[in-house]
Motif scaffolding. Structure first.
Motif, PDB file in Angstrom:
ATOM      1  N   ASP A  34     -28.613 -34.611 -74.653  1.00  0.00           N
ATOM      2  CA  ASP A  34     -29.192 -33.414 -74.143  1.00  0.00           C
ATOM      3  C   ASP A  34     -28.753 -32.300 -74.957  1.00  0.00           C
ATOM      4  OD1 ASP A  34     -30.150 -31.765 -72.273  1.00  0.00           O
ATOM      5  OD2 ASP A  34     -28.820 -32.410 -70.659  1.00  0.00           O
ATOM      6  N   PHE A  35     -29.499 -31.105 -74.597  1.00  0.00           N
ATOM      7  CA  PHE A  35     -29.314 -29.904 -75.575  1.00  0.00           C
ATOM      8  C   PHE A  35     -27.540 -29.563 -75.316  1.00  0.00           C
ATOM      9  CE2 PHE A  35     -29.222 -27.203 -71.887  1.00  0.00           C
ATOM     10  CZ  PHE A  35     -28.608 -26.126 -72.404  1.00  0.00           C
ATOM     11  N   TYR A  36     -27.041 -29.837 -74.483  1.00  0.00           N
ATOM     12  CA  TYR A  36     -25.602 -29.492 -74.375  1.00  0.00           C
ATOM     13  C   TYR A  36     -24.681 -30.150 -75.245  1.00  0.00           C
ATOM     14  CZ  TYR A  36     -26.915 -27.587 -69.809  1.00  0.00           C
ATOM     15  OH  TYR A  36     -27.499 -27.086 -68.564  1.00  0.00           O
ATOM     16  N   HIS A  37     -25.340 -31.338 -76.012  1.00  0.00           N
ATOM     17  CA  HIS A  37     -24.635 -31.981 -77.069  1.00  0.00           C
ATOM     18  C   HIS A  37     -24.700 -31.355 -78.371  1.00  0.00           C
ATOM     19  CE1 HIS A  37     -24.957 -34.515 -73.584  1.00  0.00           C
ATOM     20  NE2 HIS A  37     -23.569 -34.990 -73.641  1.00  0.00           N
ATOM     21  N   THR A  38     -25.597 -30.727 -78.640  1.00  0.00           N
ATOM     22  CA  THR A  38     -25.825 -30.412 -80.052  1.00  0.00           C
ATOM     23  C   THR A  38     -25.011 -29.408 -80.546  1.00  0.00           C
ATOM     24  OG1 THR A  38     -27.209 -28.275 -79.385  1.00  0.00           O
ATOM     25  CG2 THR A  38     -28.362 -30.263 -79.156  1.00  0.00           C
ATOM     26  N   TYR A  39     -24.919 -29.389 -82.087  1.00  0.00           N
ATOM     27  CA  TYR A  39     -23.876 -28.513 -82.677  1.00  0.00           C
ATOM     28  C   TYR A  39     -24.375 -27.049 -82.521  1.00  0.00           C
ATOM     29  CZ  TYR A  39     -22.120 -26.112 -86.891  1.00  0.00           C
ATOM     30  OH  TYR A  39     -21.625 -25.159 -87.535  1.00  0.00           O
ATOM     31  N   ASP A  40     -25.732 -26.727 -82.388  1.00  0.00           N
ATOM     32  CA  ASP A  40     -25.956 -25.478 -82.106  1.00  0.00           C
ATOM     33  C   ASP A  40     -25.600 -24.722 -80.688  1.00  0.00           C
ATOM     34  OD1 ASP A  40     -27.492 -25.667 -84.601  1.00  0.00           O
ATOM     35  OD2 ASP A  40     -29.617 -25.379 -83.779  1.00  0.00           O
ATOM     36  N   TYR A  41     -25.692 -25.546 -79.764  1.00  0.00           N
ATOM     37  CA  TYR A  41     -25.080 -25.075 -78.568  1.00  0.00           C
ATOM     38  C   TYR A  41     -23.475 -24.941 -78.450  1.00  0.00           C
ATOM     39  CZ  TYR A  41     -24.805 -23.995 -73.549  1.00  0.00           C
ATOM     40  OH  TYR A  41     -24.219 -23.780 -72.497  1.00  0.00           O
ATOM     41  N   HIS A  42     -22.836 -25.857 -79.109  1.00  0.00           N
ATOM     42  CA  HIS A  42     -21.545 -25.827 -79.336  1.00  0.00           C
ATOM     43  C   HIS A  42     -21.012 -24.574 -80.088  1.00  0.00           C
ATOM     44  CE1 HIS A  42     -21.340 -29.825 -77.527  1.00  0.00           C
ATOM     45  NE2 HIS A  42     -19.802 -29.578 -77.364  1.00  0.00           N
ATOM     46  N   ILE A  43     -21.433 -24.212 -81.132  1.00  0.00           N
ATOM     47  CA  ILE A  43     -21.246 -23.267 -81.924  1.00  0.00           C
ATOM     48  C   ILE A  43     -21.563 -21.912 -81.381  1.00  0.00           C
ATOM     49  CG2 ILE A  43     -23.194 -22.656 -83.155  1.00  0.00           C
ATOM     50  CD1 ILE A  43     -19.651 -23.232 -84.686  1.00  0.00           C
ATOM     51  N   ASN A  44     -22.681 -21.834 -80.388  1.00  0.00           N
ATOM     52  CA  ASN A  44     -22.831 -20.890 -79.629  1.00  0.00           C
ATOM     53  C   ASN A  44     -21.956 -20.359 -78.400  1.00  0.00           C
ATOM     54  OD1 ASN A  44     -24.323 -18.473 -78.580  1.00  0.00           O
ATOM     55  ND2 ASN A  44     -25.925 -19.673 -77.501  1.00  0.00           N
ATOM     56  N   CYS A  45     -21.126 -21.482 -77.816  1.00  0.00           N
ATOM     57  CA  CYS A  45     -20.329 -21.289 -76.798  1.00  0.00           C
ATOM     58  C   CYS A  45     -18.908 -21.338 -77.467  1.00  0.00           C
ATOM     59  CB  CYS A  45     -20.329 -22.902 -75.980  1.00  0.00           C
ATOM     60  SG  CYS A  45     -21.895 -23.011 -74.944  1.00  0.00           S
ATOM     61  N   ALA A  46     -18.566 -21.451 -78.418  1.00  0.00           N
ATOM     62  CA  ALA A  46     -17.032 -21.402 -78.681  1.00  0.00           C
ATOM     63  C   ALA A  46     -16.863 -19.794 -79.099  1.00  0.00           C
ATOM     64  CB  ALA A  46     -17.175 -22.142 -80.293  1.00  0.00           C
ATOM     65  N   ASN A  47     -15.656 -19.717 -78.683  1.00  0.00           N
ATOM     66  CA  ASN A  47     -15.130 -18.421 -78.987  1.00  0.00           C
ATOM     67  C   ASN A  47     -14.605 -18.247 -80.464  1.00  0.00           C
ATOM     68  OD1 ASN A  47     -15.668 -17.216 -76.352  1.00  0.00           O
ATOM     69  ND2 ASN A  47     -14.032 -18.187 -75.616  1.00  0.00           N
ATOM     70  N   ASP A  48     -14.264 -17.308 -80.647  1.00  0.00           N
ATOM     71  CA  ASP A  48     -13.717 -16.962 -82.067  1.00  0.00           C
ATOM     72  C   ASP A  48     -12.368 -17.841 -82.214  1.00  0.00           C
ATOM     73  OD1 ASP A  48     -15.639 -15.094 -82.727  1.00  0.00           O
ATOM     74  OD2 ASP A  48     -14.480 -13.304 -82.474  1.00  0.00           O
ATOM     75  N   ASN A  49     -11.638 -17.901 -81.649  1.00  0.00           N
ATOM     76  CA  ASN A  49     -10.410 -18.638 -81.865  1.00  0.00           C
ATOM     77  C   ASN A  49     -10.305 -20.121 -81.380  1.00  0.00           C
ATOM     78  OD1 ASN A  49     -10.431 -18.182 -79.093  1.00  0.00           O
ATOM     79  ND2 ASN A  49      -8.344 -17.992 -78.705  1.00  0.00           N
TER      80      ASN A  49
END
Length: 343
Positions: A22-37
């Motif tokens: 699903d789109f929730y598993h993609t690199y793009d979505y993960h990098i979008n959700c991750a905070n700076d730390n």
């Protein structure tokens, strides 16, 4: 072999080898959700027979040398290929446990995706899996008429009326994204939603930029005055899953329920395009509330929503939780991890 992937090229390549994602598993979505730390990682476990790909977020725990694991907002969990009831997962469990311990990770959490096979099978040997609630699915493999037979009388009435009042359009410009963000923020404020639902503006723009899935903003526009009364962020992946991700409606049009019109338009289009599932999601925080009832007015096809919880270091977990002043004797909660409870 266990390998930790953190770059887009390898991440994307591995996703194309599993049985589905699903789109929730993609690199793009993960990098979008991750905070700076926070760090993102795709845990890859492969043998000559099987593949497991488990995307995670790794977060530092404030005022400590420890970390924990969580999943992105939405429906995550592991992906796989060739997993059966007879697959021996003990080597995977051992390697995953060692990796977590080496990273000073004291606990892990992941939401699971009701549309991805074998997630419970993969994670059941570590920690525990809990049934949280239900989500509503529209089965797009049925005919349009079969789908509509499951609509409530109220939903049928709203859709029939709203076809006369609204037309739909796809938002394509930066101005359209800004209009949607404003609609969404106003709706969340009206509902007194927690701060976790107020995503940063770049979150929305980044979702729409990705090429790994098809993200669209669908507007319901009044025919007489051309006002954007309602809008939904709809995300389609692999010609299989459509996710009703976020939405917003102007207060003065709420009584007309234009979002019903949007969801119906997406349903029809998705069916004609050959998609299988249209996930409407559940209630706020997994509750059986008015939001769930609204979604259930479209379908009685319910999927179980489950989460995975795993504590590796009970001593430090209990120590940190004991320091959380929000955990009073009256605070009965299933929140995980407890040391992050803040209500």
């Amino acid at each position: 072999m266990l390998k930790i992937i953190g770059n887009k090229k390898e991440w994307d390549t591995l996703l194309e080898t599993v049985a589905g994602y699903d789109f929730y598993h993609t690199y793009d979505y993960h990098i979008n959700c991750a905070n700076d730390n926070e760090d993102i990682a795709l845990i890859s476990y492969t043998t000559k027979d099987i593949i497991i790909a488990f995307p995670i977020l790794i977060r530092p725990i404030k005022n400590s040398s420890f970390f924990d694991v969580t999943s992105v907002y939405g429906y995550g969990g592991p992906l796989s290929k060739n997993i059966t009831a007879n697959t021996n997962l003990t080597p995977f469990y051992n390697k995953l446990r060692i990796y977590f311990q080496q990273k000073n990770i004291i606990c892990a959490y992941s939401s699971l995706n009701p549309y991805i096979d074998n997630q419970k099978r993969i994670l059941s040997g570590l920690g525990k899996i809990e049934n949280v609630s239900k989500v509503v699915n529209i089965n797009l493999k049925q005919t349009l008429e079969e789908q509509e037979s499951n609509f409530s009388k109220t939903t049928k009435r709203y859709i029939k009326r709203n076809k006369k009042l609204f037309y739909s359009r796809v938002g394509k410009t930066k101005e359209d994204v800004a209009i949607f963000i404003d609609l969404y923020y106003k709706t969340m404020s009206r509902l007194n939603a927690s701060k976790n639902y107020f995503f940063k503006e770049e979150y929305f723009y980044n979702i729409l930029k990705s090429k790994q899935y098809n993200a669209e903003i669908i507007f319901a526009v009044t025919k007489d005055t051309n006002i954007n009364a309602s809008a939904a962020l709809i995300i389609k992946t692999n010609n299989t899953i459509i996710q009703y991700h976020l939405s917003g409606t102007l207060e003065e049009y709420k009584h007309l329920s234009p979002i019903r019109y949007i969801l119906n338009e997406v349903r029809v289009q998705g069916t004609l395009q050959g998609y299988s599932y249209f996930n409407l999601g559940g209630g706020f925080g997994g509750n059986h509330d008015s939001l769930f009832d609204f979604k259930a007015s479209f379908s009685n096809d319910y999927k179980k929503f489950k989460v995975w919880k795993y504590v590796l270091n009970n001593k430090e977990y209990n120590n940190l939780s004991g320091k959380n002043k929000n955990l009073t004797p009256l605070a009965k909660t299933s929140f995980f991890p407890l040391y992050r409870y803040n209500k």
